[in-house]
Design a protein around this motif. Structure first.
Motif, PDB file in Angstrom:
ATOM      1  N   ARG A 182       0.811  -1.217   0.000  1.00 32.14           N
ATOM      2  CA  ARG A 182       0.000   0.000   0.000  1.00 32.14           C
ATOM      3  C   ARG A 182       0.845   1.268   0.000  1.00 32.14           C
ATOM      4  O   ARG A 182       0.324   2.362  -0.147  1.00 32.14           O
ATOM      5  N   ILE A 233       3.488   4.069  -1.280  1.00 33.01           N
ATOM      6  CA  ILE A 233       3.843   4.646  -2.578  1.00 33.01           C
ATOM      7  C   ILE A 233       5.333   4.366  -2.796  1.00 33.01           C
ATOM      8  O   ILE A 233       6.156   4.541  -1.904  1.00 33.01           O
ATOM      9  N   VAL A 271       2.073   2.206  -6.832  1.00 33.19           N
ATOM     10  CA  VAL A 271       1.530   1.565  -5.638  1.00 33.19           C
ATOM     11  C   VAL A 271       1.147   0.155  -6.049  1.00 33.19           C
ATOM     12  O   VAL A 271       0.446  -0.026  -7.052  1.00 33.19           O
ATOM     13  N   LEU A 307       1.632   5.190 -11.275  1.00 29.36           N
ATOM     14  CA  LEU A 307       0.724   6.302 -11.028  1.00 29.36           C
ATOM     15  C   LEU A 307       1.109   7.480 -11.910  1.00 29.36           C
ATOM     16  O   LEU A 307       2.296   7.720 -12.145  1.00 29.36           O
ATOM     17  N   GLN A 366      -2.148  11.288  -9.819  1.00 30.32           N
ATOM     18  CA  GLN A 366      -2.457  10.238  -8.847  1.00 30.32           C
ATOM     19  C   GLN A 366      -1.452  10.247  -7.689  1.00 30.32           C
ATOM     20  O   GLN A 366      -1.840  10.081  -6.529  1.00 30.32           O
ATOM     21  N   TYR A 392      -2.257  10.823  -3.735  1.00 27.22           N
ATOM     22  CA  TYR A 392      -1.826   9.866  -2.715  1.00 27.22           C
ATOM     23  C   TYR A 392      -1.079  10.600  -1.597  1.00 27.22           C
ATOM     24  O   TYR A 392      -1.364  10.406  -0.413  1.00 27.22           O
ATOM     25  N   HIS A 427      -3.090  12.713   0.769  1.00 26.38           N
ATOM     26  CA  HIS A 427      -3.750  11.928   1.820  1.00 26.38           C
ATOM     27  C   HIS A 427      -2.948  11.992   3.125  1.00 26.38           C
ATOM     28  O   HIS A 427      -3.509  11.907   4.213  1.00 26.38           O
TER      29      HIS A 427
END
Length: 106
Positions: free
Chosen positions: A7, A9, A64, A69, A73, A77, A80
């Motif tokens: 999960r 990056i 990911v 990505l 994207q 990420y 977040h």
């Protein structure tokens, strides 16, 4: 917060041999091994440093779980985690410069 590796990056950073000076091509493989060992990845990511021999490939490639990505994207990420991608990349570039200095001082 613990994040599983799939999960996180992943940033594949392709380092230009020229970053290591005029004879950088002679050092790039060893330097990338050095950087992979000495530059710590953040808790939400994984850094992988490789030589950039092919100028057709991007200097930075985010993914990911083995899925590449786009820049949009990757930005989403990192947002977040309340991380601005431009600041993130700037800090990583600074870490790389410090690693180059350490590499040549060993």
């Amino acid at each position: 917060m613990q994040i599983s590796d799939e999960r996180k990056i992943r940033l594949m950073y392709r380092v230009e041999p020229g970053c290591l000076g005029p004879d950088g091509a002679n050092h790039i493989e060893d330097f990338c091994r050095f950087a992979n060992k000495h530059i710590k990845s953040p808790h939400y990511g994984l850094f992988v440093f490789l030589p950039r021999y092919d100028k057709q490939k991007d200097e930075r490639q985010y993914s990911v779980n083995s899925r590449n990505l786009s820049q949009v994207q990757a930005k989403a990420y990192l947002n977040h985690f309340d991380i601005d991608i431009d600041n993130f990349e700037e800090q990583l570039d600074e870490l790389l410069v410090k690693a180059i200095d350490l590499y040549f001082k060993r």
